[in-house]
Design a protein around this motif. Structure first.
Motif, short mmCIF file in Angstrom:
data_model
loop_
_atom_site.label_atom_id
_atom_site.label_comp_id
_atom_site.label_asym_id
_atom_site.label_seq_id
_atom_site.Cartn_x
_atom_site.Cartn_y
_atom_site.Cartn_z
N SER A 117 0.83 -1.20 0.00
CA SER A 117 0.00 0.00 0.00
C SER A 117 0.87 1.26 0.00
CB SER A 117 -0.93 -0.01 1.22
OG SER A 117 -1.74 1.14 1.26
N LEU A 129 -4.96 4.65 5.92
CA LEU A 129 -5.84 3.56 5.49
C LEU A 129 -5.86 2.42 6.49
CD1 LEU A 129 -5.07 3.24 1.66
CD2 LEU A 129 -7.03 4.34 2.75
N ILE A 132 -8.66 1.30 9.06
CA ILE A 132 -9.85 0.51 8.78
C ILE A 132 -10.07 -0.54 9.87
CG2 ILE A 132 -8.66 -1.25 7.40
CD1 ILE A 132 -12.11 0.29 6.63
N GLN A 133 -8.99 -0.86 10.61
CA GLN A 133 -9.12 -1.83 11.69
C GLN A 133 -10.08 -1.37 12.78
OE1 GLN A 133 -7.90 -1.70 14.97
NE2 GLN A 133 -6.95 0.30 14.89
N LEU A 161 -15.57 4.18 6.13
CA LEU A 161 -15.37 3.60 4.80
C LEU A 161 -15.34 4.69 3.73
CD1 LEU A 161 -17.67 0.46 5.10
CD2 LEU A 161 -15.18 0.58 5.32
N VAL A 164 -11.94 6.31 3.95
CA VAL A 164 -10.92 5.45 3.34
C VAL A 164 -10.95 5.57 1.82
CG1 VAL A 164 -10.33 3.03 2.92
CG2 VAL A 164 -10.76 3.82 5.25
N SER A 168 -7.73 7.18 -0.23
CA SER A 168 -6.98 6.38 -1.20
C SER A 168 -7.03 6.96 -2.60
CB SER A 168 -7.55 4.96 -1.24
OG SER A 168 -8.86 4.96 -1.79
N VAL A 184 -6.22 0.94 -1.87
CA VAL A 184 -7.27 0.73 -0.87
C VAL A 184 -7.47 -0.76 -0.60
CG1 VAL A 184 -9.26 0.62 -2.44
CG2 VAL A 184 -9.55 1.55 -0.14
N THR A 185 -7.28 -1.60 -1.62
CA THR A 185 -7.39 -3.04 -1.42
C THR A 185 -6.31 -3.54 -0.48
OG1 THR A 185 -8.33 -3.33 -3.63
CG2 THR A 185 -7.42 -5.29 -2.56
N VAL A 188 -6.91 -2.20 3.10
CA VAL A 188 -7.99 -2.88 3.83
C VAL A 188 -7.54 -4.24 4.33
CG1 VAL A 188 -10.25 -3.97 3.56
CG2 VAL A 188 -9.88 -1.65 2.71
#
Length: 320
Positions: A117, A129, A132-133, A161, A164, A168, A184-185, A188
């Motif tokens: 990332s 990012l 997200i956790q 979300l 995020v 990104s 972003v993938t 996440v």
């Protein structure tokens, strides 16, 4: 790593464990860390982790190489510390060693995807990012301990979300040269793995051992990064200079020192206090990214601000 947010918007927390009553020996590094002010320890650990993305990017290595070598190099210092700790306080119970290994596997996954990332959306945005956790953690608490999801979580999760996606560049204008969809993938996946890592480390924390769980989880992370990184990006065991210099600094500062500090601090802090302190990670990481020439767009900056604000609000204690 925000490489720490052991609390959740749902208000649920992992079980608290009392600190070990053994007298602290001020001459031993891990004992000095355990005896320190947990607020200062958590903030210092956050600062170390905040600089990790910049060090990784400046090394110029690929994701697998950076993730594996930062863990492998850290073991040169962690193994002697853990060995001395085991001789002093005894072996860590098998149950907790199993938690440490499981946490390390998740940490290895987190590090490989987080490094990817960093390379696709930059050091500043990738660290944001990872937050997200904060959405993932209450879901884990729900699955593992049955903690109900509150109205606050339901309201905040969509905002997180959206932040995020903006940060990104998946929505709005991405930074030139970045890959927002991949970023972003990867972010996440890293955030989900990181939430699991924190969950297991918190369950096994707060006892006489500080260096031992960090050493065990780092060894498991190194093995996981070697396997995953080797299959995905390949691992360069001779990256040359100055890559070695940045990776050694990353291992010592972002891996050894950061997690010794945070592992010692988190079990002693109220969940909302620990999360609020570790919230400083994305703020400092964003500043470090700007310092090395990254220039996120206005929409990305707005997304980062939304993520940080959401995490801050999620970290506040619920009104009685």
């Amino acid at each position: 790593m925000t490489h720490g947010h052991e609390t959740s918007a749902s208000g649920g927390t992992a079980p608290q464990v009392p600190a070990h009553p053994r007298t602290t020996d001020p001459q031993r590094p891990s004992a000095v860390i355990r005896a320190g002010n947990p607020l200062v320890l958590a903030l210092a650990g956050s600062a170390c982790i905040s600089a990790s993305a910049v060090m990784m990017k400046l090394s110029g290595t690929n994701a697998g190489t950076a993730a594996f070598l930062r863990c492998a190099l850290a073991l040169f210092l962690l193994v002697p510390l853990a060995w001395r700790e085991v001789r002093r306080v005894g072996a860590r119970p098998l149950r907790y060693r199993a938690m440490d290994i499981g946490a390390g596997v998740l940490l290895g996954i987190d590090m490989v995807f987080w490094a990817a990332s960093v390379l696709t959306v930059g050091a500043a945005v990738s660290t944001v990012l990872l937050n997200i956790q904060v959405v993932v953690f209450p879901l884990l608490a729900r699955l593992v301990s049955g903690t109900p999801l509150t109205r606050r979580f339901v309201l905040l999760a969509p905002l997180m979300l959206a932040g995020v996606a903006l940060a990104s560049g998946a929505i709005g204008n991405p930074q030139p040269g970045s890959d927002p969809v991949a970023g972003v993938t990867f972010g996440v996946v890293a955030g989900v793995a990181y939430a699991g890592y924190l969950f297991l480390m918190r369950l096994g924390g707060g006892r006489a051992h500080t260096a031992t769980p960090v050493c065990t989880s780092t060894a498991a992370a190194a093995a996981t990064a070697a396997l995953l990184g080797g299959l995905w990006t390949g691992i360069d065991l001779n990256p040359g200079w100055p890559a070695w210099g940045w990776l050694i600094t990353l291992a010592l500062v972002g891996q050894v020192l950061a997690w010794l500090l945070i592992t010692a601090a988190l079990p002693k802090l109220a969940p909302n206090v620990g999360a609020a302190l570790l919230l400083s990670q994305p703020v400092m990481a964003f500043a470090f990214g700007i310092a090395i020439g990254e220039r996120p767009t206005m929409t990305q900056a707005a997304g980062c601000a939304l993520v940080i604000a959401t995490v801050w609000y999620a970290s506040r204690p619920s009104p009685r």
